[in-house]
Design a protein around this motif. Structure first.
Motif, PDB file in Angstrom:
ATOM      1  N   TYR A  33      78.803  -4.185  -6.909  1.00  0.00           N
ATOM      2  CA  TYR A  33      78.326  -4.781  -5.666  1.00  0.00           C
ATOM      3  C   TYR A  33      78.429  -3.784  -4.519  1.00  0.00           C
ATOM      4  CZ  TYR A  33      79.757  -9.103  -8.168  1.00  0.00           C
ATOM      5  OH  TYR A  33      79.942 -10.110  -9.082  1.00  0.00           O
ATOM      6  N   TYR A  35      78.689  -4.026  -0.270  1.00  0.00           N
ATOM      7  CA  TYR A  35      78.877  -4.854   0.913  1.00  0.00           C
ATOM      8  C   TYR A  35      78.827  -4.003   2.164  1.00  0.00           C
ATOM      9  CZ  TYR A  35      80.428  -9.028  -1.501  1.00  0.00           C
ATOM     10  OH  TYR A  35      80.470 -10.160  -2.275  1.00  0.00           O
ATOM     11  N   GLN A  37      80.416  -4.180   6.017  1.00  0.00           N
ATOM     12  CA  GLN A  37      81.372  -4.894   6.864  1.00  0.00           C
ATOM     13  C   GLN A  37      81.419  -4.250   8.235  1.00  0.00           C
ATOM     14  OE1 GLN A  37      85.513  -5.040   5.564  1.00  0.00           O
ATOM     15  NE2 GLN A  37      85.780  -7.013   6.581  1.00  0.00           N
ATOM     16  N   SER A  40      85.473  -6.392  12.787  1.00  0.00           N
ATOM     17  CA  SER A  40      85.963  -7.756  12.996  1.00  0.00           C
ATOM     18  C   SER A  40      85.088  -8.825  12.339  1.00  0.00           C
ATOM     19  CB  SER A  40      86.094  -8.066  14.492  1.00  0.00           C
ATOM     20  OG  SER A  40      86.990  -7.179  15.101  1.00  0.00           O
ATOM     21  N   GLN A  41      84.299  -8.444  11.369  1.00  0.00           N
ATOM     22  CA  GLN A  41      83.481  -9.408  10.639  1.00  0.00           C
ATOM     23  C   GLN A  41      83.861  -9.396   9.163  1.00  0.00           C
ATOM     24  OE1 GLN A  41      79.261  -9.065  11.281  1.00  0.00           O
ATOM     25  NE2 GLN A  41      79.484  -8.645  13.468  1.00  0.00           N
ATOM     26  N   ALA A  42      83.454 -10.440   8.464  1.00  0.00           N
ATOM     27  CA  ALA A  42      83.667 -10.514   7.026  1.00  0.00           C
ATOM     28  C   ALA A  42      82.675  -9.605   6.314  1.00  0.00           C
ATOM     29  CB  ALA A  42      83.495 -11.955   6.548  1.00  0.00           C
ATOM     30  N   PRO A  43      83.011  -9.147   5.130  1.00  0.00           N
ATOM     31  CA  PRO A  43      82.046  -8.366   4.342  1.00  0.00           C
ATOM     32  C   PRO A  43      80.800  -9.188   4.045  1.00  0.00           C
ATOM     33  CG  PRO A  43      84.250  -8.165   3.424  1.00  0.00           C
ATOM     34  CD  PRO A  43      84.308  -9.245   4.455  1.00  0.00           C
ATOM     35  N   LEU A  45      77.403  -9.302   1.630  1.00  0.00           N
ATOM     36  CA  LEU A  45      76.829  -8.760   0.407  1.00  0.00           C
ATOM     37  C   LEU A  45      75.419  -8.243   0.666  1.00  0.00           C
ATOM     38  CD1 LEU A  45      77.147  -8.392  -2.682  1.00  0.00           C
ATOM     39  CD2 LEU A  45      76.083 -10.643  -2.933  1.00  0.00           C
ATOM     40  N   GLU A  57      70.022  -9.286  -2.019  1.00  0.00           N
ATOM     41  CA  GLU A  57      70.184 -10.465  -1.183  1.00  0.00           C
ATOM     42  C   GLU A  57      68.946 -10.601  -0.294  1.00  0.00           C
ATOM     43  OE1 GLU A  57      72.953 -12.772  -1.237  1.00  0.00           O
ATOM     44  OE2 GLU A  57      72.912 -11.662  -3.130  1.00  0.00           O
ATOM     45  N   MET A  88      81.566  -0.299   7.815  1.00  0.00           N
ATOM     46  CA  MET A  88      82.280   0.062   6.587  1.00  0.00           C
ATOM     47  C   MET A  88      81.433  -0.453   5.425  1.00  0.00           C
ATOM     48  SD  MET A  88      85.126   1.232   5.137  1.00  0.00           S
ATOM     49  CE  MET A  88      86.671   0.928   6.000  1.00  0.00           C
ATOM     50  N   LEU A  90      81.478  -1.231   1.449  1.00  0.00           N
ATOM     51  CA  LEU A  90      82.427  -1.493   0.383  1.00  0.00           C
ATOM     52  C   LEU A  90      81.698  -1.645  -0.949  1.00  0.00           C
ATOM     53  CD1 LEU A  90      84.448  -4.194   2.312  1.00  0.00           C
ATOM     54  CD2 LEU A  90      85.364  -1.982   1.635  1.00  0.00           C
ATOM     55  N   PHE A 104      87.826  -3.859  -5.491  1.00  0.00           N
ATOM     56  CA  PHE A 104      87.149  -3.191  -4.393  1.00  0.00           C
ATOM     57  C   PHE A 104      87.594  -1.735  -4.268  1.00  0.00           C
ATOM     58  CE2 PHE A 104      84.765  -6.291  -1.925  1.00  0.00           C
ATOM     59  CZ  PHE A 104      85.192  -7.472  -2.496  1.00  0.00           C
ATOM     60  N   GLY A 105      86.651  -0.914  -3.858  1.00  0.00           N
ATOM     61  CA  GLY A 105      86.993   0.440  -3.468  1.00  0.00           C
ATOM     62  C   GLY A 105      87.536   0.460  -2.048  1.00  0.00           C
ATOM     63  N   PRO A 106      87.962   1.629  -1.579  1.00  0.00           N
ATOM     64  CA  PRO A 106      88.551   1.735  -0.249  1.00  0.00           C
ATOM     65  C   PRO A 106      87.526   1.688   0.875  1.00  0.00           C
ATOM     66  CG  PRO A 106      88.467   3.881  -1.274  1.00  0.00           C
ATOM     67  CD  PRO A 106      88.008   2.900  -2.315  1.00  0.00           C
ATOM     68  N   ARG A 109      83.373   4.569   5.718  1.00  0.00           N
ATOM     69  CA  ARG A 109      83.046   4.215   7.105  1.00  0.00           C
ATOM     70  C   ARG A 109      81.921   5.102   7.581  1.00  0.00           C
ATOM     71  NH1 ARG A 109      84.751   0.942  10.599  1.00  0.00           N
ATOM     72  NH2 ARG A 109      86.699   0.480   9.488  1.00  0.00           N
TER      73      ARG A 109
ATOM     74  N   GLY B  43      89.555  -1.892   1.453  1.00  0.00           N
ATOM     75  CA  GLY B  43      88.789  -2.916   0.771  1.00  0.00           C
ATOM     76  C   GLY B  43      89.635  -4.151   0.513  1.00  0.00           C
ATOM     77  N   PRO B  44      89.011  -5.320   0.392  1.00  0.00           N
ATOM     78  CA  PRO B  44      89.767  -6.536   0.072  1.00  0.00           C
ATOM     79  C   PRO B  44      90.497  -6.391  -1.257  1.00  0.00           C
ATOM     80  CG  PRO B  44      87.547  -7.086   0.814  1.00  0.00           C
ATOM     81  CD  PRO B  44      87.586  -5.606   0.618  1.00  0.00           C
ATOM     82  N   TYR B  87      90.800 -14.075   3.074  1.00  0.00           N
ATOM     83  CA  TYR B  87      89.493 -14.691   2.850  1.00  0.00           C
ATOM     84  C   TYR B  87      89.566 -15.663   1.668  1.00  0.00           C
ATOM     85  CZ  TYR B  87      87.409 -11.006   5.743  1.00  0.00           C
ATOM     86  OH  TYR B  87      87.062 -10.165   6.781  1.00  0.00           O
ATOM     87  N   ARG B 109      92.877 -14.437  10.218  1.00  0.00           N
ATOM     88  CA  ARG B 109      93.677 -13.273  10.615  1.00  0.00           C
ATOM     89  C   ARG B 109      95.112 -13.718  10.800  1.00  0.00           C
ATOM     90  NH1 ARG B 109      91.851  -8.447  12.288  1.00  0.00           N
ATOM     91  NH2 ARG B 109      89.759  -9.349  12.370  1.00  0.00           N
TER      92      ARG B 109
END
Lengths: 113, 114
Positions: A33, A35, A37, A40-43, A45, A57, A88, A90, A104-106, A109, B43-44, B87, B109
Protein backbone atom coordinates in the motif's frame (compact mmCIF):
# COMPACT_ATOMS: atom_id res chain seq x y z
CA UNK A 1 15.10 -8.60 10.65
CA UNK A 2 12.24 -8.72 8.17
CA UNK A 3 10.94 -5.25 7.57
CA UNK A 4 9.57 -2.53 5.31
CA UNK A 5 12.18 -0.09 4.08
CA UNK A 6 11.56 3.29 2.52
CA UNK A 7 14.15 5.35 0.72
CA UNK A 8 14.97 8.09 1.00
CA UNK A 9 13.66 9.17 4.39
CA UNK A 10 13.66 12.78 3.28
CA UNK A 11 13.23 13.99 -0.28
CA UNK A 12 13.24 17.53 -1.60
CA UNK A 13 11.99 18.23 -5.09
CA UNK A 14 11.11 21.31 -7.09
CA UNK A 15 7.65 22.30 -8.13
CA UNK A 16 6.79 20.31 -11.26
CA UNK A 17 9.89 18.12 -11.19
CA UNK A 18 9.06 14.40 -11.25
CA UNK A 19 10.05 12.44 -8.17
CA UNK A 20 10.07 8.74 -7.29
CA UNK A 21 9.82 7.28 -3.82
CA UNK A 22 10.71 3.68 -3.18
CA UNK A 23 9.61 0.95 -0.83
CA UNK A 24 11.03 -2.50 -0.34
CA UNK A 25 10.03 -5.37 1.91
CA UNK A 26 11.67 -8.53 3.13
CA UNK A 27 8.39 -9.95 4.44
CA UNK A 28 7.27 -11.50 1.14
CA UNK A 29 3.79 -10.06 1.62
CA UNK A 30 1.37 -10.10 -1.30
CA UNK A 31 -0.26 -6.77 -0.56
CA UNK A 32 1.52 -3.41 -0.64
CA UNK A 33 0.00 0.00 0.00
CA UNK A 34 0.92 3.65 -0.46
CA UNK A 35 -0.45 6.32 1.84
CA UNK A 36 -0.16 10.06 1.95
CA UNK A 37 -0.15 11.73 5.35
CA UNK A 38 -0.22 15.49 5.67
CA UNK A 39 0.62 17.31 8.85
CA UNK A 40 -1.77 16.57 11.74
CA UNK A 41 -3.96 14.41 9.51
CA UNK A 42 -4.62 10.69 9.32
CA UNK A 43 -2.94 8.65 6.59
CA UNK A 44 -4.91 8.63 3.35
CA UNK A 45 -4.77 5.57 1.11
CA UNK A 46 -3.60 6.34 -2.43
CA UNK A 47 -3.50 2.84 -3.95
CA UNK A 48 -2.56 -0.73 -3.23
CA UNK A 49 -1.33 -3.83 -4.99
CA UNK A 50 -2.46 -7.39 -4.50
CA UNK A 51 0.52 -9.08 -6.09
CA UNK A 52 0.60 -7.28 -9.44
CA UNK A 53 -3.05 -6.29 -9.44
CA UNK A 54 -3.22 -2.53 -9.03
CA UNK A 55 -6.08 -0.88 -7.15
CA UNK A 56 -6.43 2.88 -7.31
CA UNK A 57 -8.52 4.81 -4.80
CA UNK A 58 -11.21 6.85 -6.53
CA UNK A 59 -9.93 10.20 -5.32
CA UNK A 60 -6.22 9.63 -5.94
CA UNK A 61 -5.04 12.32 -8.37
CA UNK A 62 -3.72 11.23 -11.78
CA UNK A 63 -0.48 12.94 -10.83
CA UNK A 64 0.29 9.91 -8.65
CA UNK A 65 1.35 6.67 -10.26
CA UNK A 66 2.79 3.45 -8.91
CA UNK A 67 4.86 0.52 -10.10
CA UNK A 68 5.49 -2.85 -8.55
CA UNK A 69 8.11 -4.69 -10.60
CA UNK A 70 8.28 -7.64 -8.19
CA UNK A 71 7.05 -8.79 -4.79
CA UNK A 72 9.74 -6.94 -2.90
CA UNK A 73 9.64 -3.48 -4.46
CA UNK A 74 7.03 -0.83 -4.99
CA UNK A 75 7.50 2.71 -6.30
CA UNK A 76 5.47 5.88 -6.02
CA UNK A 77 5.90 8.32 -8.90
CA UNK A 78 4.69 11.88 -8.64
CA UNK A 79 4.74 13.22 -12.15
CA UNK A 80 4.45 16.94 -11.47
CA UNK A 81 4.61 17.68 -7.77
CA UNK A 82 2.74 20.67 -6.51
CA UNK A 83 3.13 22.45 -3.20
CA UNK A 84 0.08 20.57 -1.95
CA UNK A 85 1.84 17.25 -2.42
CA UNK A 86 4.27 17.97 0.38
CA UNK A 87 3.58 15.24 2.91
CA UNK A 88 4.82 12.06 4.53
CA UNK A 89 4.41 9.08 2.21
CA UNK A 90 3.96 5.75 3.93
CA UNK A 91 4.36 2.29 2.49
CA UNK A 92 2.72 -0.70 4.16
CA UNK A 93 2.49 -4.43 3.53
CA UNK A 94 0.20 -7.24 4.57
CA UNK A 95 -0.07 -10.96 3.90
CA UNK A 96 -2.93 -11.99 1.65
CA UNK A 97 -6.12 -13.14 3.32
CA UNK A 98 -7.07 -13.15 6.97
CA UNK A 99 -7.12 -10.32 9.50
CA UNK A 100 -3.36 -10.09 9.66
CA UNK A 101 -1.58 -7.05 10.99
CA UNK A 102 -0.15 -4.57 8.53
CA UNK A 103 3.46 -3.50 8.58
CA UNK A 104 4.43 0.09 7.90
CA UNK A 105 7.68 1.56 6.76
CA UNK A 106 9.15 4.65 8.43
CA UNK A 107 7.88 6.93 5.68
CA UNK A 108 9.46 9.40 3.27
CA UNK A 109 8.92 13.07 4.00
CA UNK A 110 8.58 14.96 0.74
CA UNK A 111 9.24 18.68 0.55
CA UNK A 112 8.29 20.62 -2.59
CA UNK A 113 10.06 23.92 -3.15
CA UNK B 1 -16.74 0.74 4.75
CA UNK B 2 -17.57 1.29 8.38
CA UNK B 3 -16.85 4.85 9.47
CA UNK B 4 -15.13 5.28 12.82
CA UNK B 5 -15.43 8.08 15.33
CA UNK B 6 -12.90 8.69 18.07
CA UNK B 7 -12.22 11.53 20.51
CA UNK B 8 -9.78 13.99 18.98
CA UNK B 9 -7.55 14.10 22.04
CA UNK B 10 -7.12 12.77 25.55
CA UNK B 11 -4.83 13.64 28.43
CA UNK B 12 -3.57 11.27 31.09
CA UNK B 13 -0.87 10.95 33.70
CA UNK B 14 1.88 8.42 34.04
CA UNK B 15 0.78 5.20 35.70
CA UNK B 16 -2.90 5.63 34.89
CA UNK B 17 -5.01 3.31 32.78
CA UNK B 18 -6.23 4.93 29.58
CA UNK B 19 -9.33 3.86 27.70
CA UNK B 20 -9.95 5.14 24.20
CA UNK B 21 -13.33 4.39 22.70
CA UNK B 22 -14.10 4.13 19.01
CA UNK B 23 -17.63 4.18 17.60
CA UNK B 24 -18.40 2.19 14.46
CA UNK B 25 -22.17 2.00 14.26
CA UNK B 26 -22.36 0.49 10.77
CA UNK B 27 -19.82 -2.26 11.30
CA UNK B 28 -20.45 -5.23 9.02
CA UNK B 29 -20.61 -8.87 10.00
CA UNK B 30 -17.19 -9.72 8.60
CA UNK B 31 -15.41 -6.59 9.80
CA UNK B 32 -12.51 -6.75 12.23
CA UNK B 33 -11.41 -3.93 14.52
CA UNK B 34 -7.76 -2.94 14.51
CA UNK B 35 -5.86 -0.31 16.47
CA UNK B 36 -2.62 1.38 15.50
CA UNK B 37 -0.24 3.70 17.31
CA UNK B 38 1.71 6.40 15.54
CA UNK B 39 4.55 8.54 16.83
CA UNK B 40 5.55 11.76 15.06
CA UNK B 41 7.53 11.18 11.86
CA UNK B 42 7.08 7.41 12.04
CA UNK B 43 4.80 4.91 10.36
CA UNK B 44 1.82 3.53 12.29
CA UNK B 45 2.46 0.47 14.39
CA UNK B 46 -0.03 -2.34 15.01
CA UNK B 47 -1.26 -2.57 18.59
CA UNK B 48 -4.13 -5.03 18.70
CA UNK B 49 -6.94 -6.53 16.64
CA UNK B 50 -10.20 -8.23 17.54
CA UNK B 51 -13.58 -9.38 16.33
CA UNK B 52 -15.64 -9.71 19.48
CA UNK B 53 -15.51 -9.81 23.29
CA UNK B 54 -12.03 -9.21 24.65
CA UNK B 55 -8.54 -9.52 23.28
CA UNK B 56 -5.40 -8.98 25.33
CA UNK B 57 -1.75 -8.88 24.39
CA UNK B 58 1.40 -7.68 26.08
CA UNK B 59 0.71 -4.00 25.49
CA UNK B 60 -3.07 -3.50 25.46
CA UNK B 61 -6.55 -4.91 25.76
CA UNK B 62 -9.41 -4.48 23.36
CA UNK B 63 -12.98 -4.66 24.58
CA UNK B 64 -15.78 -5.19 22.09
CA UNK B 65 -19.40 -5.33 23.28
CA UNK B 66 -21.87 -7.82 21.90
CA UNK B 67 -23.37 -5.40 19.36
CA UNK B 68 -19.85 -4.52 18.09
CA UNK B 69 -20.89 -0.93 17.43
CA UNK B 70 -18.02 0.36 19.49
CA UNK B 71 -14.71 -0.81 20.86
CA UNK B 72 -12.40 0.34 23.63
CA UNK B 73 -8.65 0.23 23.58
CA UNK B 74 -7.26 -0.05 27.10
CA UNK B 75 -3.65 0.87 27.85
CA UNK B 76 -2.62 -0.15 31.36
CA UNK B 77 -0.32 2.10 33.38
CA UNK B 78 0.72 4.48 30.61
CA UNK B 79 4.12 6.10 30.51
CA UNK B 80 5.40 9.24 28.81
CA UNK B 81 6.46 7.12 25.84
CA UNK B 82 2.82 6.23 25.16
CA UNK B 83 2.19 9.80 24.00
CA UNK B 84 1.11 9.23 20.41
CA UNK B 85 -1.86 9.20 18.05
CA UNK B 86 -4.07 6.13 18.23
CA UNK B 87 -6.14 5.07 15.23
CA UNK B 88 -9.11 2.71 15.14
CA UNK B 89 -9.76 0.92 11.85
CA UNK B 90 -12.69 -1.28 10.91
CA UNK B 91 -12.79 -3.47 7.83
CA UNK B 92 -13.17 -6.85 6.21
CA UNK B 93 -9.77 -8.35 5.43
CA UNK B 94 -11.25 -10.95 3.12
CA UNK B 95 -13.01 -8.49 0.82
CA UNK B 96 -10.64 -8.89 -2.09
CA UNK B 97 -7.78 -7.72 0.07
CA UNK B 98 -8.94 -4.23 -0.66
CA UNK B 99 -7.51 -1.22 1.09
CA UNK B 100 -10.45 -1.02 3.44
CA UNK B 101 -8.46 -2.42 6.31
CA UNK B 102 -6.13 0.54 6.07
CA UNK B 103 -8.57 3.41 5.80
CA UNK B 104 -7.81 5.49 8.83
CA UNK B 105 -10.24 7.56 10.81
CA UNK B 106 -9.30 10.77 12.55
CA UNK B 107 -7.33 9.23 15.39
CA UNK B 108 -7.01 10.18 19.06
CA UNK B 109 -4.04 12.20 20.19
CA UNK B 110 -3.04 10.92 23.63
CA UNK B 111 -0.87 13.11 25.79
CA UNK B 112 0.67 11.47 28.85
CA UNK B 113 1.90 13.92 31.46
CA UNK B 114 4.38 13.33 34.29
Amino acid sequence: DAMVIQNPRYQVTQFGKPVTLSCSQTLNHNVMYWYQQKSSQAPKLLFHYYDKDFNNEADTPDNFQSRRPNTSFCFLDIRSPGLGDAAMYLCATKPAGGPYEQYFGPGTRLTVT
Amino acid sequence: LAKTTQPISMDSYEGQEVNITCSHNNIATNDYITWYQQFPSQGPRFIIQGYKTKVTNEVASLFIPADRKSSTLSLPRVSLSDTAVYYCLVGDPERGNAGNMLTFGGGTRLMVKP
